[in-house]
Write an enzyme that holds these catalytic residues in place. Sequence first.
Site, short mmCIF file in Angstrom:
data_model
loop_
_atom_site.label_atom_id
_atom_site.label_comp_id
_atom_site.label_asym_id
_atom_site.label_seq_id
_atom_site.Cartn_x
_atom_site.Cartn_y
_atom_site.Cartn_z
N GLU A 199 62.20 80.74 -2.02
CA GLU A 199 60.85 80.84 -2.61
C GLU A 199 59.84 79.97 -1.86
OE1 GLU A 199 58.62 79.27 -6.17
OE2 GLU A 199 60.05 80.77 -7.27
N ARG A 251 56.45 86.34 -7.50
CA ARG A 251 56.23 85.31 -6.69
C ARG A 251 55.53 85.76 -5.26
NH1 ARG A 251 56.91 83.23 -10.97
NH2 ARG A 251 58.18 81.58 -11.59
N SER A 305 61.36 75.77 -8.16
CA SER A 305 62.44 76.69 -7.73
C SER A 305 62.58 76.88 -6.33
CB SER A 305 62.28 78.11 -8.47
OG SER A 305 62.13 77.76 -10.02
N1 EPU Z 1 71.03 78.51 -15.37
C1 EPU Z 1 72.19 77.78 -15.32
N2 EPU Z 1 72.63 76.69 -14.53
C2 EPU Z 1 71.48 76.04 -13.88
C3 EPU Z 1 70.15 76.66 -14.15
C4 EPU Z 1 69.74 77.90 -14.86
O1 EPU Z 1 73.49 78.38 -16.04
O2 EPU Z 1 71.59 74.92 -13.28
C5 EPU Z 1 70.79 79.47 -16.24
C6 EPU Z 1 70.07 79.12 -17.48
O3 EPU Z 1 70.98 78.67 -18.64
C7 EPU Z 1 69.18 80.17 -18.11
C8 EPU Z 1 69.04 81.11 -16.69
O4 EPU Z 1 70.09 80.27 -15.70
O5 EPU Z 1 70.11 81.16 -18.75
C9 EPU Z 1 67.69 80.82 -16.13
O6 EPU Z 1 67.24 79.69 -16.14
P1 EPU Z 1 65.76 79.07 -16.67
O7 EPU Z 1 65.55 79.57 -17.72
O8 EPU Z 1 65.76 77.64 -16.40
O9 EPU Z 1 64.89 79.79 -15.56
P2 EPU Z 1 64.88 80.27 -13.86
O10 EPU Z 1 65.03 81.58 -13.78
O11 EPU Z 1 65.89 79.25 -13.55
C10 EPU Z 1 62.55 81.03 -13.72
C11 EPU Z 1 61.29 80.38 -12.75
C12 EPU Z 1 60.40 79.09 -13.05
C13 EPU Z 1 60.17 79.18 -14.49
C14 EPU Z 1 61.13 79.46 -15.36
C15 EPU Z 1 60.62 79.80 -16.83
C16 EPU Z 1 61.65 81.54 -10.58
C17 EPU Z 1 62.39 81.60 -9.41
N3 EPU Z 1 61.74 80.46 -11.32
O12 EPU Z 1 63.58 79.70 -13.41
O13 EPU Z 1 59.53 78.89 -12.15
O14 EPU Z 1 59.39 77.77 -14.70
O15 EPU Z 1 61.84 80.84 -14.91
O16 EPU Z 1 59.88 80.84 -16.80
O17 EPU Z 1 61.42 82.68 -11.09
C18 EPU Z 1 59.24 77.90 -9.73
O18 EPU Z 1 58.80 79.31 -9.66
O19 EPU Z 1 58.95 76.94 -9.27
C19 EPU Z 1 59.61 77.80 -11.63
C20 EPU Z 1 60.10 76.59 -11.77
#
Ligand code: EPU
Length: 350
Positions: A346, A176, A250
């Site tokens: 972010e 990012r 995010s």
């Molecule tokens: N999780 C929780 N509780 C929550 C949210 C997440 O326990 O409220 C756990 C989920 O169960 C999962 C882990 O955290 O095991 C990761 O969550 P998720 O797969 O939803 O992805 P993320 O790490 O939250 C990242 C990117 C997103 C992108 C997704 C999918 C960043 C900051 N965010 O989110 O990007 O869509 O992976 O690849 O890297 C963005 O940058 O705006 C964005 C939405």
Amino acid sequence: MHTLPAAVPAAPIVIERGASLRAFNTFGLPSTAQTLVRIGSEADVKKVVNNAELGRAPKFILGGGSNLVLTKDVALCVLKVEIKGIRLLEARTDAWIVEVGAGESWHETVQWCVDQGLPGLENMALIPGTVGAAPVQNIGAYGVELQDRFESLDAVNLVTGGTFTMNAEQCRFGYRDSVFKQDLANKCVITTVRLRLPRPWVPVLGYVELERKIAETANIRPDARHIFDWVCEIRRAKLPDPAHIGNAGSFFKNPIVSAEQCKDIIGRDPEIVHYLLDDGSYKLAAGWLIDACGWKGKSIGRAGVYERQALVLVNRGGASGAEVITLSRAIQESVYGRFGIKLEPEPVVI
Ligand code: EPU
């Protein structure tokens, strides 16, 4: 979507005074730009540089406003990039090269490519924002980042008015992050982005949620359109649509910690979601950390933490940027208090 337009005879740039930015940021935050200029072509950027009043003024470059928290009125000269056009530039044996105007919607570009039989962007469906903003923060989702599909971009230097081209290495992409968030922040306007879609196409299906879709549908050989549809379904299920609920995706980056730190945290919180990176460090799921601190669904004033994904802060209606920042600081404090980890926002905060 249209093909890239031919250069049109010079028309003067239109300078808007006291322009509301509320409709131009997906959080829906109130803010006014003292000066706003809409940029429809590379020539418009040059006209701004050569304009006696605007040339020297510090600038702020606005794309889709989907990664932005506006906490005050903007005294900088806002350049709203609206450069259109998309075309298949080259069909090489090793890749398709698609050339896109910086003001095109990212999602519509992904959709256009899938419709044209040009696969490679489908994992990044539904990411809000414009094509010109995509390299700035090296957008990514479901195992693919912009840098994996990037050929080059054109930009105009806001001091000299000169056009230059940059390749991936020069953009210094990181998680990012890129040179456009660092040394070149607001120093140039990205006008055109060329995307590189490798041939033969290889689907990227490593994410748990995509594996789940394969299991549910028994479709073990999905094409790009299946993946596009799945990613849209997954995102719609857990991310708020900015058209209905103001947000900037995010809100925090997933923090990266050393192996020792990660081991220490696992010792105290065995459930913590973590991913091993190539260099031996670990990426922790910020959403999990925030959720573990009990923030999901909570609010401070009119800013809140989304019910279905704790990493996303939302505008519950009429929130100010200051309320969003107050909430984000409270979250940072509680995550730091419990885990000793500093979450880094972010979006760009103004
Ligand atoms: N999780 C929780 N509780 C929550 C949210 C997440 O326990 O409220 C756990 C989920 O169960 C999962 C882990 O955290 O095991 C990761 O969550 P998720 O797969 O939803 O992805 P993320 O790490 O939250 C990242 C990117 C997103 C992108 C997704 C999918 C960043 C900051 N965010 O989110 O990007 O869509 O992976 O690849 O890297 C963005 O940058 O705006 C964005 C939405």
